[in-house]
Design a protein around this motif. Structure first.
Motif, mmCIF file in Angstrom:
data_model
loop_
_atom_site.group_PDB
_atom_site.id
_atom_site.type_symbol
_atom_site.label_atom_id
_atom_site.label_comp_id
_atom_site.label_asym_id
_atom_site.label_seq_id
_atom_site.Cartn_x
_atom_site.Cartn_y
_atom_site.Cartn_z
ATOM 1 N N ILE A 102 0.909 -1.093 -0.118
ATOM 2 C CA ILE A 102 0.055 0.015 -0.088
ATOM 3 C C ILE A 102 0.941 1.170 0.134
ATOM 4 O O ILE A 102 1.713 1.328 0.977
ATOM 5 N N ASP B 114 0.917 5.273 -0.164
ATOM 6 C CA ASP B 114 0.446 6.666 0.189
ATOM 7 C C ASP B 114 1.716 7.808 0.610
ATOM 8 O O ASP B 114 2.008 8.086 1.622
ATOM 9 N N ASP C 187 -4.841 4.207 5.814
ATOM 10 C CA ASP C 187 -4.030 3.356 5.484
ATOM 11 C C ASP C 187 -3.689 2.172 6.506
ATOM 12 O O ASP C 187 -3.579 0.948 6.362
ATOM 13 N N ALA D 16 -4.458 -1.618 5.832
ATOM 14 C CA ALA D 16 -3.272 -2.636 5.789
ATOM 15 C C ALA D 16 -3.505 -3.529 7.147
ATOM 16 O O ALA D 16 -3.200 -4.943 6.872
ATOM 17 N N LEU E 47 3.109 -1.157 4.130
ATOM 18 C CA LEU E 47 2.806 0.322 3.903
ATOM 19 C C LEU E 47 3.741 1.199 3.683
ATOM 20 O O LEU E 47 4.608 1.495 4.628
ATOM 21 N N HIS F 1 -0.942 -1.097 -4.499
ATOM 22 C CA HIS F 1 -2.168 -0.326 -4.196
ATOM 23 C C HIS F 1 -1.728 1.298 -3.831
ATOM 24 O O HIS F 1 -1.527 1.412 -2.880
ATOM 25 N N GLN G 228 -2.691 4.891 -2.875
ATOM 26 C CA GLN G 228 -3.827 5.718 -2.372
ATOM 27 C C GLN G 228 -3.875 7.233 -2.990
ATOM 28 O O GLN G 228 -4.938 7.351 -2.826
ATOM 29 N N HIS H 48 -11.483 -5.783 -1.303
ATOM 30 C CA HIS H 48 -9.922 -5.360 -1.909
ATOM 31 C C HIS H 48 -9.325 -6.732 -2.253
ATOM 32 O O HIS H 48 -8.748 -6.743 -3.542
#
Length: 345
Positions: free
Chosen positions: A5, A7, A16, A20, A32, A92, A94, A337
């Motif tokens: 993930i 961001d 987030d 996660a 993350l 992924h 964000q 997801h």
């Protein structure tokens, strides 16, 4: 399944974290990748790894100062290169901090993008830019049917995964007449309309709980208004939610969905919202308050008066908030997801 993930600007650290952690509970191996959150602490990783490696200088030297932007632009080149090189089962993303540059990235991993703001205000008019940017990803996620329709106009077949409720078990300690304006204070959030509603309802008081990202000017002189400014720690946020009877979200057209709205519902606080973006969808679906025409202060006032003045109506709206809390969970979001990710493997 290995999921990264990303961001990079740390725009939504709590979202987030929850996503996660939920993916990890469902069996995914999650990392993350983000930057330091400039406005306070963040939850400790729960079952996943977190690396705060993006924007190492600009995320630590500045808060809201625009002086950080030139440095951030230089650091962004390293962000782009890192995401382009990454190899994992699913990447992924964000948030994209600089879409004019991000449009040139080509990912090596199967990629997903969540369009939290659909078309961010600074570049909303550059529809061809966003059409090309969305095309960089294998899948695009939105939080509402409204958002899916907006992106369909750009030729994007987005997947709707509703924004989960941030559930909390705060006790009810409100006086039956307390309105709440929750979240970062920005121009599009219509705080002046919430103040006007409070002025028109002589028994009501307004609690403003959030960090100001705009000058408050004469708003601080509003009658029967309490200001709790800044990024509130969890205990103070829970106290504000506990003391609130109805939350107001008189937003201007700007975004798809509001995390602050889902936070209010998660505490059992019903809401009155303007019918913009996807804001009204969870309210209508669960009966968790009222949806009124955008910009109509008279309708906003009357809907608020109805909830404050009718115990049965308020109880029904609170029951709707509880239904939203029970159904719009992070585990349900993680399952949706993972179904989406599996399509890319």
């Amino acid at each position: 399944m290995r999921v990264v993930i990303a961001d990079p600007p740390a725009f939504t650290p709590f979202y987030d974290h929850e996503l996660a952690a939920a993916l990890a509970r469902a069996g995914a191996e999650v990392e993350l990748e983000t930057s330091r959150f400039r406005f306070g602490g963040t939850p400790a990783p729960d079952g996943y790894r977190r690396a705060e490696r993006f924007y190492p200088l600009s995320s630590r030297v500045f808060r809201r100062s625009r002086a950080r932007l030139p440095l951030k632009t230089v650091e962004h080149l390293a962000v782009m290169a890192s995401l382009a090189r990454l190899r994992t089962d699913v990447l992924h993303v964000q948030w994209l901090a600089l879409p004019e540059l991000d449009v040139h990235v080509r990912f090596r991993s199967p990629s997903v993008f969540t369009a939290h703001d659909l078309l961010p205000r600074r570049t909303a008019g550059k529809r061809d830019l966003w059409r090309r940017l969305f095309a960089r990803f294998d899948r695009v996620v939105v939080h509402s049917n409204y958002g899916r329709g907006v992106l369909a106009e750009l030729g994007v077949d987005a997947r709707v995964i509703p924004l989960p409720v941030s559930a909390s078990a705060v006790p009810r300690a409100d006086n039956g007449q307390t309105l709440l304006a929750l979240g970062v204070i920005r121009p599009y959030k219509g705080l002046a309309d919430a103040i006007e509603v409070t002025r028109r309802l002589p028994d009501a008081r307004l609690l403003v709980a959030g960090d100001p990202a705009m000058p408050l000017d004469g708003l601080r002189d509003a009658p029967r208004t309490e200001w709790r400014l800044g990024y509130l720690p969890d205990a103070e946020l829970d106290r504000a939610l506990s003391e609130s009877t109805v939350a107001l979200f008189p937003y201007r057209p700007e975004l798809d969905q509001s995390a602050a709205l889902l936070q209010a519902l998660g505490a059992g606080v019903p809401a009155v919202v303007y019918d913009v973006g996807g804001m009204g969808e969870p309210i209508r679906r669960f009966g968790a308050g009222r949806v009124v025409p955008a910009g109509d202060v008279d309708a906003l006032t009357e809907a608020t008066r109805d909830l404050l003045g009718d115990r049965d109506a308020l109880a029904a709206a609170r029951a709707g908030a509880d239904r939203a809390r029970a159904e719009l969970t992070w585990d349900a979001s993680a399952a949706q997801h993972l179904d989406l990710y599996r399509e890319l493997l």
